[in-house]
Design an enzyme around this catalytic site. Sequence first.
Site, PDB file in Angstrom:
ATOM      1  N   GLY B  40      -0.433   2.235  -4.733  1.00 27.28           N
ATOM      2  CA  GLY B  40       0.690   1.344  -5.017  1.00 27.28           C
ATOM      3  C   GLY B  40       1.609   0.940  -3.153  1.00 27.28           C
ATOM      4  O   GLY B  40       2.352  -0.113  -3.509  1.00 27.28           O
ATOM      5  N   SER B  41       0.793   1.737  -2.590  1.00 23.04           N
ATOM      6  CA  SER B  41       1.797   1.174  -0.655  1.00 23.04           C
ATOM      7  C   SER B  41       1.291   0.184  -0.408  1.00 23.04           C
ATOM      8  O   SER B  41       1.294  -0.096   0.563  1.00 23.04           O
ATOM      9  CB  SER B  41       1.482   2.277   0.244  1.00 23.04           C
ATOM     10  OG  SER B  41       0.095   2.143  -0.239  1.00 23.04           O
ATOM     11  N   GLY B  42      -0.215  -0.492  -1.411  1.00 19.57           N
ATOM     12  CA  GLY B  42      -0.811  -1.352  -0.600  1.00 19.57           C
ATOM     13  C   GLY B  42      -2.394  -1.423   0.162  1.00 19.57           C
ATOM     14  O   GLY B  42      -2.357  -2.113   0.672  1.00 19.57           O
ATOM     15  N   LYS B  43      -2.450  -0.316   0.231  1.00 16.06           N
ATOM     16  CA  LYS B  43      -3.925  -0.245   0.862  1.00 16.06           C
ATOM     17  C   LYS B  43      -4.495  -1.025   0.521  1.00 16.06           C
ATOM     18  O   LYS B  43      -5.870  -1.435   1.408  1.00 16.06           O
ATOM     19  CB  LYS B  43      -4.291   1.763   0.901  1.00 16.06           C
ATOM     20  CG  LYS B  43      -3.143   2.515   1.255  1.00 16.06           C
ATOM     21  CD  LYS B  43      -3.331   3.883   1.574  1.00 16.06           C
ATOM     22  CE  LYS B  43      -4.404   4.327  -0.104  1.00 16.06           C
ATOM     23  NZ  LYS B  43      -3.141   4.652  -1.620  1.00 16.06           N
ATOM     24  N   SER B  44      -5.309  -0.445  -0.590  1.00 20.57           N
ATOM     25  CA  SER B  44      -6.575  -1.487  -1.051  1.00 20.57           C
ATOM     26  C   SER B  44      -6.232  -2.834  -0.666  1.00 20.57           C
ATOM     27  O   SER B  44      -7.329  -3.866  -0.408  1.00 20.57           O
ATOM     28  CB  SER B  44      -6.401  -1.428  -2.691  1.00 20.57           C
ATOM     29  OG  SER B  44      -7.229   0.370  -3.034  1.00 20.57           O
ATOM     30  N   GLU B 161     -11.575   3.905  -0.492  1.00 19.43           N
ATOM     31  CA  GLU B 161     -11.638   5.182  -1.270  1.00 19.43           C
ATOM     32  C   GLU B 161     -13.521   5.755  -1.236  1.00 19.43           C
ATOM     33  O   GLU B 161     -13.803   5.474  -3.206  1.00 19.43           O
ATOM     34  CB  GLU B 161     -11.073   5.332  -2.134  1.00 19.43           C
ATOM     35  CG  GLU B 161      -8.824   4.991  -2.314  1.00 19.43           C
ATOM     36  CD  GLU B 161      -8.372   5.843  -3.473  1.00 19.43           C
ATOM     37  OE1 GLU B 161      -9.470   6.600  -4.098  1.00 19.43           O
ATOM     38  OE2 GLU B 161      -6.988   4.912  -3.339  1.00 19.43           O
TER      39      GLU B 161
END
Lengths: 305, 244
Positions: B40-44, B161
């Site tokens: 949920g940190s905004g990576k995707s 991922e």
Amino acid sequence: MDEIQKRILSEVADLHGVPEGAYNIRVNGRSEARSSTANIEITSKQDVSGIDIRIKDGTKNQSLHIPVVLSKSGLKETVYNDFYVGDDCDVVIVAGCGIDNCGGQDSQHDGIHRFYVGKNSKIRYVEKHYGAGSGTGKRILNPVTEVTLGANSFMEMEMVQIKGVDSTVRETKAELAEGAKLVVHERLMTHGEQSAISTYDVQLNGEGSDADIISRSVARDKSYQRFDARLAGNAPCAGHSECDSIIMDEACISAIPRLDANNVDAALIHEAAIGKIAGEQIIKLMTLGLTEKQAEEQIINGFLA
Amino acid sequence: MLELKDICFEVEEDGPKTIVSGVNLTVGDGKFVVITGPNGSGKSTLAKIIAGIQQPTSGSILLDGEDITGLSITGRAQRGIGYAFQNPVRFKGIRVKDLIRIAVGADISVTEACNYLSEVGLCARNYIDREVNASLSGGELKRIEIATVLARRSRIAVFDEPEAGIDLWSFGNLIEVFERMRSANSANSILVISHQERILNIADEIVVLTGGRITAHGARQEILPSILGTGAAVDVCERMGGRS
């Protein structure tokens, strides 16, 4: 034949001239060319328009082409073709109808095909429909296919209608004896304000009979499609019908599968799925360099391949 | 070189919600950069912004000096941005070889298409004519997805991922795939979203994203020790065990 007629012939039957084997090429309501072979005899019907085809027992690896071309606006015809296939045959039958209508009057071909397939015979039947021409007259095709499959016979039907036919009501009926198998692959695309209705009534009468009806279709613009498949299991048998459709624009699609199990050992399955192209499919192909439109075409072409 | 300048991404969810905030990042030529961070940190989202799947609310993206912020997904793909989906897409009727041919952008031979499958450890003969549909397992699809990105020969290949859904054997294979990509072209860069320690271990640089902001960025040797044992760097067995 003129150039338009030749083009239609190549669209519906992949023919660029006179085919090998037996054939009957019907152009604008009359037989343009015909050839029987030692094993496949084609004769005209006396009472109605159409032909009788008799295939001798044991005929193997032979082909029969019976394409129909309509290039005259306003022509309407009903044609009866009966196929009597002997025992132990292995034959490819290529039918198909193309209409080029450049005029203002409707052109219509209603082909009624009846197959009587003998024991242990194997038939591959290919039927393509195609419409072209810039006229306001409609291009109408209403095929009726009735199949009676003898013991342990096998029939594979490939029915394709991708382009240009304004209105179709397709009726397919089959009766299967013991051990007989029917496989149908239907591929359909409608666009504009076209309408296509396809109904199946398959009676699995013999023990070990098996039917697999698979329809894939794409409805674009304001077109309408209805897939109405009935499988009746009257003996220990297996039946499967599948309707898989992509809906686009303002099109409408109805899928009405029906299963009638009249025997405790009848195993019948139906599947129906209708949906638009998934956005992530388009995105995936765009990440591979295709434009949105190219991606959509690729997905549709693959789906109908 | 890929440059992200002050990238922000907000969504409307009972009022504006910030997913990515003020991200500045440069991925140099030939670099292998791993973006990690908690779920949920905004990576995707950041990966999708680079590929053009999401448009940033503000900020700009430059590829080799050209501003590509306004370009479509297609435009970016054509300029050399590759993107491997976290959850690969299935297609009825499209075969593996069709997908690879589209990725290459030319009508290559079946043998050439097979080479890309062999790269990801799939026996090409068994897969090349298969439809990319539900008959393939998640792991098979994932490897085919990676093969399509290899076939792009991208300037910047983004993998979201890549290890998700693959088995332990192909995990080792995946590391080799990345290593071969690096040695094949020293100018092209690889950007991977991952928590995996084994992938972090081969990074040139590690970026830690927390709450949509970059909280750490530097050489692997500098960043990795500080994140080992946290959610940003997990052991492969631990993570896969956790999923099973």
